[in-house]
Design an enzyme around this catalytic site. Sequence first.
Site, PDB file in Angstrom:
ATOM      1  N   TRP A   1       0.808  -1.219   0.000  1.00  0.00           N
ATOM      2  CA  TRP A   1       0.000   0.000   0.000  1.00  0.00           C
ATOM      3  C   TRP A   1       0.842   1.271   0.000  1.00  0.00           C
ATOM      4  O   TRP A   1       0.302   2.378   0.001  1.00  0.00           O
ATOM      5  CB  TRP A   1      -0.928   0.011   1.209  1.00  0.00           C
ATOM      6  CG  TRP A   1      -2.176  -0.806   1.025  1.00  0.00           C
ATOM      7  CD1 TRP A   1      -2.365  -2.109   1.343  1.00  0.00           C
ATOM      8  CD2 TRP A   1      -3.419  -0.351   0.462  1.00  0.00           C
ATOM      9  NE1 TRP A   1      -3.642  -2.508   1.028  1.00  0.00           N
ATOM     10  CE2 TRP A   1      -4.309  -1.446   0.486  1.00  0.00           C
ATOM     11  CE3 TRP A   1      -3.864   0.869  -0.048  1.00  0.00           C
ATOM     12  CZ2 TRP A   1      -5.620  -1.356   0.012  1.00  0.00           C
ATOM     13  CZ3 TRP A   1      -5.163   0.953  -0.517  1.00  0.00           C
ATOM     14  CH2 TRP A   1      -6.023  -0.149  -0.483  1.00  0.00           C
TER      15      TRP A   1
ATOM     16  N   CYS B   1     -11.921  -2.047  -4.541  1.00  0.00           N
ATOM     17  CA  CYS B   1     -12.025  -2.900  -5.727  1.00  0.00           C
ATOM     18  C   CYS B   1     -12.892  -4.114  -5.419  1.00  0.00           C
ATOM     19  O   CYS B   1     -13.862  -4.383  -6.095  1.00  0.00           O
ATOM     20  CB  CYS B   1     -10.641  -3.329  -6.192  1.00  0.00           C
ATOM     21  SG  CYS B   1      -9.627  -1.959  -6.790  1.00  0.00           S
TER      22      CYS B   1
ATOM     23  N   ARG C   1     -15.478  -5.000  -8.388  1.00  0.00           N
ATOM     24  CA  ARG C   1     -15.836  -4.119  -9.501  1.00  0.00           C
ATOM     25  C   ARG C   1     -14.694  -3.977 -10.503  1.00  0.00           C
ATOM     26  O   ARG C   1     -14.909  -3.762 -11.694  1.00  0.00           O
ATOM     27  CB  ARG C   1     -16.224  -2.726  -8.985  1.00  0.00           C
ATOM     28  CG  ARG C   1     -15.066  -1.981  -8.363  1.00  0.00           C
ATOM     29  CD  ARG C   1     -15.302  -0.505  -8.117  1.00  0.00           C
ATOM     30  NE  ARG C   1     -14.096   0.067  -7.541  1.00  0.00           N
ATOM     31  CZ  ARG C   1     -13.088   0.578  -8.225  1.00  0.00           C
ATOM     32  NH1 ARG C   1     -13.134   0.606  -9.549  1.00  0.00           N
ATOM     33  NH2 ARG C   1     -12.018   1.071  -7.624  1.00  0.00           N
TER      34      ARG C   1
ATOM     35  N   ASP D   1      -7.233  -6.156 -11.401  1.00  0.00           N
ATOM     36  CA  ASP D   1      -5.939  -6.280 -12.072  1.00  0.00           C
ATOM     37  C   ASP D   1      -5.572  -7.762 -12.048  1.00  0.00           C
ATOM     38  O   ASP D   1      -5.195  -8.308 -11.006  1.00  0.00           O
ATOM     39  CB  ASP D   1      -4.926  -5.418 -11.310  1.00  0.00           C
ATOM     40  CG  ASP D   1      -3.475  -5.715 -11.652  1.00  0.00           C
ATOM     41  OD1 ASP D   1      -3.216  -6.478 -12.590  1.00  0.00           O
ATOM     42  OD2 ASP D   1      -2.593  -5.169 -10.952  1.00  0.00           O
TER      43      ASP D   1
END
Length: 306
Positions: A86, A180, A208, A211
Amino acid sequence: MPRHPEFQYLDLIQDVLETGDRRIDRTGVGTLSKFGAVMRFDLSDGTLPIYTTKRVFWKTAVKEMIWFLTGQTNIQSLLRENVKIWTDWPLDAYRKATGDPISQEAFEARILQDDAFALQWGDLGPVYGKQWRRWVDAKGEEHDQIAGVIEMLKRDPSSRRMLFHAWNVGDLDQMALHPCHMTYQFHVRQPKEGTDNQGTLSLLVGQRSCDLGLGNPFNVCQQAALVHMIAQQVDMTPGELIWVGGDVHVYLNHIDMAQTLLSREPRPFPKLHFTRRPSSIDDYRIEDFEVMGYDPHPAIDAPVAV
């Protein structure tokens, strides 16, 4: 012989490479994209679906899930666990705000050493864990969605309302990255007569944006780990992880990695054993996870799109 479940992932990559829509995305890197995908993974025999066509650093993925479950949103606690996935977002924000071309290593060291700096620059905003454990409603009251799901699994396992999510519209503009994987819905198949467990627990995750190169291997691993954790807490047998993707994509700078993955043959998924039964969902540590039989192909380096 049944087809290896990892082929679901490889087939999806192949489909995206062959028929995906070439798009300019939020990051500016560009993707090949398809809309709508489903994968199902059977966890009932202790399987943990860690992909094998490249090494997935499963401890990092599980540590991230444990971090989500704490409700924390600052990368300082992640960095203490040597989890750096992160860092890119607060680092990018710091560089843009200050003009300081600080290296990632120096930024992370300062986050770890300087609590005031971490408080100012290490927080990601009200991302996943905040919404899962401390969703604030219009009245200012906090809601612990995870505790609510676990309580309902014990009290009313046939409910169709056993879910939590992170898409809090009022908080989106404060988040370093919009959620995500958004919706987690649980389902319990009733126990067979003569068995001691309380049923079979399955999870459907709605994502939604995905990657495929970097995110999905982590997501599937950690979401399956969550099923195993919650099943242990409510005395159920793990069932299925059903993963549903919306915009599934391969970044243009990940195409070589994708083609390498497609050239490799999947190997057996490992099994998960818990070394103890933690007192609650809040008490899991990475040392509780014993993963047996993981023998992947070599890791593949690829850049993160910020």
